[in-house]
Design a protein around this motif. Sequence first.
Motif, PDB file in Angstrom:
ATOM      1  N   ASN A  63       0.895 -58.759  24.079  1.00  0.00           N
ATOM      2  CA  ASN A  63       0.845 -57.389  23.796  1.00  0.00           C
ATOM      3  C   ASN A  63       1.671 -56.640  24.992  1.00  0.00           C
ATOM      4  O   ASN A  63       1.915 -55.445  24.865  1.00  0.00           O
ATOM      5  CB  ASN A  63      -0.362 -56.847  23.819  1.00  0.00           C
TER       6      ASN A  63
ATOM      7  N   ASN B 242       5.467 -55.984  26.339  1.00  0.00           N
ATOM      8  CA  ASN B 242       6.866 -55.746  25.975  1.00  0.00           C
ATOM      9  C   ASN B 242       7.672 -56.742  26.123  1.00  0.00           C
ATOM     10  O   ASN B 242       7.955 -57.142  27.357  1.00  0.00           O
ATOM     11  CB  ASN B 242       7.455 -54.417  26.540  1.00  0.00           C
TER      12      ASN B 242
ATOM     13  N   GLU C 288      -3.057 -48.919  26.384  1.00  0.00           N
ATOM     14  CA  GLU C 288      -2.266 -49.512  27.112  1.00  0.00           C
ATOM     15  C   GLU C 288      -1.020 -48.887  26.980  1.00  0.00           C
ATOM     16  O   GLU C 288      -0.076 -48.708  28.018  1.00  0.00           O
ATOM     17  CB  GLU C 288      -2.293 -51.146  26.937  1.00  0.00           C
ATOM     18  N   GLU C 289      -0.567 -48.673  25.609  1.00  0.00           N
ATOM     19  CA  GLU C 289       1.051 -48.241  25.479  1.00  0.00           C
ATOM     20  C   GLU C 289       0.839 -46.965  25.876  1.00  0.00           C
ATOM     21  O   GLU C 289       1.847 -46.490  26.655  1.00  0.00           O
ATOM     22  CB  GLU C 289       1.355 -48.153  23.944  1.00  0.00           C
TER      23      GLU C 289
ATOM     24  N   ARG D 272       1.512 -47.000  29.429  1.00  0.00           N
ATOM     25  CA  ARG D 272       2.909 -47.508  29.969  1.00  0.00           C
ATOM     26  C   ARG D 272       3.711 -46.591  29.759  1.00  0.00           C
ATOM     27  O   ARG D 272       4.540 -46.282  30.531  1.00  0.00           O
ATOM     28  CB  ARG D 272       3.332 -48.766  29.058  1.00  0.00           C
ATOM     29  N   ASP D 273       3.715 -45.527  28.851  1.00  0.00           N
ATOM     30  CA  ASP D 273       4.655 -44.487  28.500  1.00  0.00           C
ATOM     31  C   ASP D 273       4.405 -43.439  29.651  1.00  0.00           C
ATOM     32  O   ASP D 273       5.398 -42.802  30.274  1.00  0.00           O
ATOM     33  CB  ASP D 273       4.302 -43.864  27.164  1.00  0.00           C
TER      34      ASP D 273
END
Length: 579
Positions: A28, A30, A303-304, A307-308
């Motif tokens: 998962n 990038n 998580e995303e 990260r953003d």
Amino acid sequence: MSGLQHNGDHLTGIVNHPEEKQGPNTSNINPEISASKRMLSPEDISLLFFKREVNYSCYLICSVFFCVFGNSFLYGYNIGDVNNPAKIIQMFYHDVLDERAGIQEMDDNSTVVTYGGNSTANMTIPIKRSEMNYLNYEAPDNVEWLWSITVAIFVLFGMIGAFASGAWADYFGRKRGMILITFIMFVAAIFGGIPKVTRSFEVLIVHRALVGLHCGLNVSLASLYLAEISPKKIRGAIGTCHQLFITVGILWSNIMGVSKLFGTKELWEWVFIFNAFPALVCLIGLPFCPESPRYLLIKKNEEEEARDALRKLRGYFDVEDEIDEMKVEARRSQSVESFTLKQLLTTVDLRWPVIIACVLQISQQWSGINAVMSFSSFMYKNAGVELTVVEWVVCLTSLINVVTTLIAVPLMEKAGRRPLLLYPMVCMVVSFIALTIFHNLQYEESLQGSRGIFAVVAIIAMHTYVVGFALGLGPIPFIVVGEIFRQEPRAAAMSLSLTFNWVCNFILNLIFRFMQKAMLGYVYLPFIVILIGAIVFIFFKVPETKNRTFDEIAATITRGRKAKAPFDDLGEEMQKMNS
């Protein structure tokens, strides 16, 4: 072979492991991020954390500003807003009590002291309270008690807010939690603006209770948010911004309360109405700032989103080194439920971190700082300072506090936490010893001709004490408490330690005026004893936390000072995740 290449403001990984399989836990991540395509060795992780350049992104700067202006500033403001206008508000209390008792305005006795040659003539002149210069007003005991309650209830409700802050921070999040509590301050500002209209001092006490509740919540929320959004290299400096804006708030409240501005019988309510302005700025600006990435990933498993948020805060795309470090912490915390107070107190590995956190917060308050900031006008008067200049000396004290805290921001990352705690605290002890000596000399009749000199020495001693506090014991406890715990117990630990902070603050604010009257020039002795005890404890028990990860600091305290080398545990965990 694997290596790292410096690319602009950040490091990217060079992958030379074509034969390696992708681990099951990296699917998962990038694929554009090179640092996550290979197994990270402990040495590589060390390079990622220590050699990455800090990028002061617009999001980071704005997040820090809106956080500290809408929270830290208000905490400081409400420590100092009752200082300069204290006697005017006490006269209002006295008037309201007389009105309720059906007593016409009585003639109060004002003592006018004149000096002629070497003799002193004391004349007692009857004068109506409404015609009296507030500087000459002496409150009776019932008004003193009501005033002490007004000052101390801020701390009592702050304690309640601090105790609830851990659960609040985990349930609503750091950012949204700060946004929601702004509405408490709006209600508080309304109550602060209506005492004269309602002829009620009780509404001012309600105002103080509400701002106390807000500040009890905001101190914990702001400290957590700043610790969790900060790049590790400047975590101490950003954490010091919390204390810096507390000192700015104290200074601004003292300026607002001088007799040339709002410290008058007609305008003193505006000192309390002003609370709505920083809260409004926070309400407008903070929604556009990112949530804490650590909260999003570790607490919410988003998580995303984490990260953003991290990319916005860091100002660059490759944030996988920090994401991976947070994953390690998240993995360790997966088997641990949200920490309750019982778990915090009964977990063996957390015993010393909890003791350190609580002792630092107790030492901060019982060093006497809030007695200085809330009652400095009375302290300077007792030390022999002329009544007409007391309010300006109070402002000077707050200004020195701000300037010294500004100096502490870069020092925090250069000198480290321990030196900035220990050496300034020695300065604080020496200052209080000098203040005790020269305060007592004021009462020697044979030395009355030197009272002016003694007053100057007392001012200098008080200011060197403030300098010592602003360099160390002011900002560092909040920073260290945020650093010595891993993610899962951090909010609960911050809540518990701040509860101790507020309890000690409440006790001191409630009894200090009566300590002054009973102990006179010896009122500083208890603070001297507490400071000496704190110095000994810090020297033997508090580790250095500068430039270290949260996990490493926690491991150091648990295992003692001879803990594993930096990143040993982190490297081991990353190898497990990528194997």
